[in-house]
Design an enzyme around this catalytic site. Structure first.
Site, PDB file in Angstrom:
ATOM      1  N   SER A   1       0.673  60.865  68.858  1.00 61.39           N
ATOM      2  CA  SER A   1       1.414  59.992  69.764  1.00 61.39           C
ATOM      3  C   SER A   1       1.316  58.549  69.317  1.00 61.39           C
ATOM      4  CB  SER A   1       0.839  60.132  71.182  1.00 61.39           C
ATOM      5  OG  SER A   1       1.310  59.090  72.027  1.00 61.39           O
TER       6      SER A   1
ATOM      7  N   TYR B   1      -6.665  59.739  77.129  1.00 61.70           N
ATOM      8  CA  TYR B   1      -5.643  60.608  76.516  1.00 61.70           C
ATOM      9  C   TYR B   1      -5.387  60.156  75.084  1.00 61.70           C
ATOM     10  CZ  TYR B   1      -1.017  61.773  74.903  1.00 61.70           C
ATOM     11  OH  TYR B   1       0.020  62.156  74.105  1.00 61.70           O
TER      12      TYR B   1
ATOM     13  N   LYS C   1      -6.091  61.922  71.117  1.00 65.51           N
ATOM     14  CA  LYS C   1      -5.154  62.030  69.986  1.00 65.51           C
ATOM     15  C   LYS C   1      -5.750  61.371  68.753  1.00 65.51           C
ATOM     16  CE  LYS C   1      -1.706  64.156  72.000  1.00 65.51           C
ATOM     17  NZ  LYS C   1      -1.333  65.537  71.616  1.00 65.51           N
TER      18      LYS C   1
HETATM   19  C1  WQD Z   1       8.112  53.533  79.717  1.00 65.67           C
HETATM   20  C2  WQD Z   1       8.449  52.170  80.275  1.00 65.67           C
HETATM   21  C3  WQD Z   1       6.836  51.390  81.865  1.00 65.67           C
HETATM   22  C4  WQD Z   1       7.710  54.482  84.890  1.00 65.67           C
HETATM   23  C5  WQD Z   1       3.788  57.237  77.849  1.00 65.67           C
HETATM   24  C6  WQD Z   1       2.479  57.580  77.227  1.00 65.67           C
HETATM   25  C7  WQD Z   1       2.693  57.958  75.793  1.00 65.67           C
HETATM   26  C8  WQD Z   1       3.733  59.031  75.680  1.00 65.67           C
HETATM   27  C9  WQD Z   1       5.024  58.614  76.365  1.00 65.67           C
HETATM   28  C10 WQD Z   1       2.569  61.123  75.429  1.00 65.67           C
HETATM   29  C11 WQD Z   1       7.234  51.257  80.406  1.00 65.67           C
HETATM   30  C12 WQD Z   1       8.193  51.607  82.541  1.00 65.67           C
HETATM   31  C13 WQD Z   1       7.716  53.712  83.735  1.00 65.67           C
HETATM   32  C14 WQD Z   1       8.137  53.886  86.116  1.00 65.67           C
HETATM   33  C15 WQD Z   1       8.561  51.821  84.959  1.00 65.67           C
HETATM   34  N1  WQD Z   1       3.234  60.257  76.215  1.00 65.67           N
HETATM   35  N2  WQD Z   1       8.133  52.418  83.772  1.00 65.67           N
HETATM   36  N3  WQD Z   1       8.555  52.575  86.104  1.00 65.67           N
HETATM   37  O1  WQD Z   1       3.996  54.427  79.051  1.00 65.67           O
HETATM   38  O2  WQD Z   1       5.644  54.015  77.137  1.00 65.67           O
HETATM   39  O3  WQD Z   1       4.317  56.110  77.199  1.00 65.67           O
HETATM   40  O4  WQD Z   1       4.680  58.302  77.725  1.00 65.67           O
HETATM   41  O5  WQD Z   1       2.381  61.078  74.260  1.00 65.67           O
HETATM   42  O6  WQD Z   1       1.452  58.411  75.283  1.00 65.67           O
HETATM   43  O7  WQD Z   1       1.664  56.432  77.267  1.00 65.67           O
HETATM   44  O8  WQD Z   1       6.137  55.791  78.839  1.00 65.67           O
HETATM   45  O9  WQD Z   1       7.881  56.454  80.418  1.00 65.67           O
HETATM   46  O10 WQD Z   1       5.551  55.900  81.316  1.00 65.67           O
HETATM   47  O11 WQD Z   1       7.012  54.055  80.474  1.00 65.67           O
HETATM   48  O12 WQD Z   1       8.935  50.650  84.980  1.00 65.67           O
HETATM   49  O13 WQD Z   1       8.148  54.539  87.212  1.00 65.67           O
HETATM   50  O14 WQD Z   1       8.953  52.341  81.597  1.00 65.67           O
HETATM   51  O15 WQD Z   1       6.202  50.209  82.357  1.00 65.67           O
HETATM   52  O16 WQD Z   1       7.653  49.931  80.140  1.00 65.67           O
HETATM   53  P1  WQD Z   1       4.989  54.952  78.080  1.00 65.67           P
HETATM   54  P2  WQD Z   1       6.641  55.620  80.338  1.00 65.67           P
END
Ligand code: WQD
Length: 348
Positions: free
Chosen positions: A124, A148, A152
């Site tokens: 990841s 997490y 990885k």
């Molecule tokens: C994306 C953007 C949030 C939800 C995570 C894991 C990573 C991978 C992918 C496994 C960010 C914003 C999110 C919400 C929001 N998983 N957001 N409101 O955090 O980049 O990555 O998922 O491998 O390891 O860390 O993905 O989709 O949670 O967030 O504003 O309700 O959307 O702040 O900018 P992230 P995400």
């Protein structure tokens, strides 16, 4: 000659199984259905018209893994199985270290015992942690920021040591950016347990009316509109990257990391606008405080995968949104069918 797909019933695993079957590979799926439903395997068979064996097995059960290798001619493994919720890993680190690390150690010990040295590992972009610069390239120093991500990173380091001890190993470490979207049939897709942690399933549940509004985590980042920027990649592009990595490991030995991303960053507000274009109506949202642990900007330098794996992400944002939306509309409650205990081995 089979490819073992651990976690093959999950979001990325199921999409990869479809591409493997369509490319003529014989697969064996291993899954404990902790983060998935057997229904997804039935859909894979319906979509491809192909049958395959699967085992209801937990990677913490060494002897059960061994049975899979004894009963099948496994030549390579694509290893997806693992817990993956960042927030949950902070509250339950021991569960994450035990499940992800010990499960992988069991798998590698059985692989070594049976002389299977071809491995594609689901890593990841989270292993990059907080970085000053973007785009992110594979040679950057790694620094996970949550349990997490540390699982990885630790597994990547374990696999580096494994190769150093025995150069028969041929390993690809695939660092995913943000997987989104669904198979164009609308029959499989991301099926989060409970309230989605990730942005896109949250948006689609707001759009379909399951959730009232989207909370945008932070509007004061140093980005073009103040909201977080990420590299969203279509899950089918990601699946195809696994097939290219499989071909690469089968013909070689060594261990290499590859970024699987588009190289394009979109903000949260960009994503909201893109979905509003697809569904034809506004998506209610409110900008709130930043989410602890979030980085402001993350997107890939994918040139190494482009060149060495002959792989490119081809699907654009509109297709990612359309395919996500089709799955959400078809199945507002995901795979729904609760898990019925099934015999350990089933032929689909
Ligand atoms: C994306 C953007 C949030 C939800 C995570 C894991 C990573 C991978 C992918 C496994 C960010 C914003 C999110 C919400 C929001 N998983 N957001 N409101 O955090 O980049 O990555 O998922 O491998 O390891 O860390 O993905 O989709 O949670 O967030 O504003 O309700 O959307 O702040 O900018 P992230 P995400």
């Amino acid at each position: 000659m089979s490819i073992l797909v651990t976690g093959g019933a999950g979001y990325i695993g199921s999409h990869t199984c479809i591409e493997l079957l369509n490319a003529g590979h014989e697969i064996v799926v291993l899954d404990n259905f902790l983060n998935s439903k057997p229904e997804s395997l039935k859909r894979i068979s319906e979509i491809t018209g192909k049958n395959f064996k699967f085992y209801d097995v937990d990677l913490l059960d060494y002897s059960a893994i061994e049975s899979v290798f004894l009963e099948n001619g496994i030549v390579a493994v694509i290893h997806f199985a693992g817990l993956k919720a960042v927030g949950e890993s902070v509250s339950m680190p021991l569960r994450y270290y035990n499940n992800n690390i010990v499960g992988t150690l069991n798998l590698c010990r059985v692989m070594e015992k049976y002389g299977v040295y071809n491995l594609v590992f689901s890593s990841s972009a989270t292993v990059y942690g907080f970085q000053e610069q973007v785009p992110l390239s594979e040679d950057l120093p790694l620094q996970a920021t949550n349990p997490y991500g540390r699982t990885k990173l630790m597994i990547e380091e374990i696999l580096q040591d494994l190769y150093a001890s025995n150069q028969n190993w041929s390993i690809a470490l695939l660092r995913y950016f943000n997987p989104v979207g669904a198979h164009c049939s609308g029959q499989i897709g991301e099926d989060p347990n409970g309230i989605p942690n990730n942005l896109v399933p949250y948006i689609t549940q707001v759009a379909v009316g399951t959730l009232p509004e989207l909370k945008v985590f932070g509007g004061d980042y140093q980005t073009h509109d103040g909201t977080g920027v990420r590299d969203y990649i279509h899950v089918v592009d990601l699946a195809e990257g696994h097939l290219k990595a499989l071909v690469n490991v089968m013909g070689n030995s060594g261990i290499k990391a590859y970024n699987l991303g588009t190289g394009i960053g979109y903000s949260v507000l960009d994503m909201i606008r893109a979905f509003e274009q697809v569904i034809g109506r506004p998506i209610p949202y409110r900008i709130v405080n930043r989410r602890p642990g979030d980085v402001s900007i993350s997107f890939a330098d994918a040139s190494k995968a482009n060149e060495e794996l002959n792989w490119n992400a081809n699907k654009g944002l509109d297709e990612m949104c359309r395919d996500s939306w089709r799955w959400q509309v078809n199945y507002p409650n995901g795979f729904e069918k609760e898990y019925e205990k099934i015999s350990a081995v089933n032929q689909l």
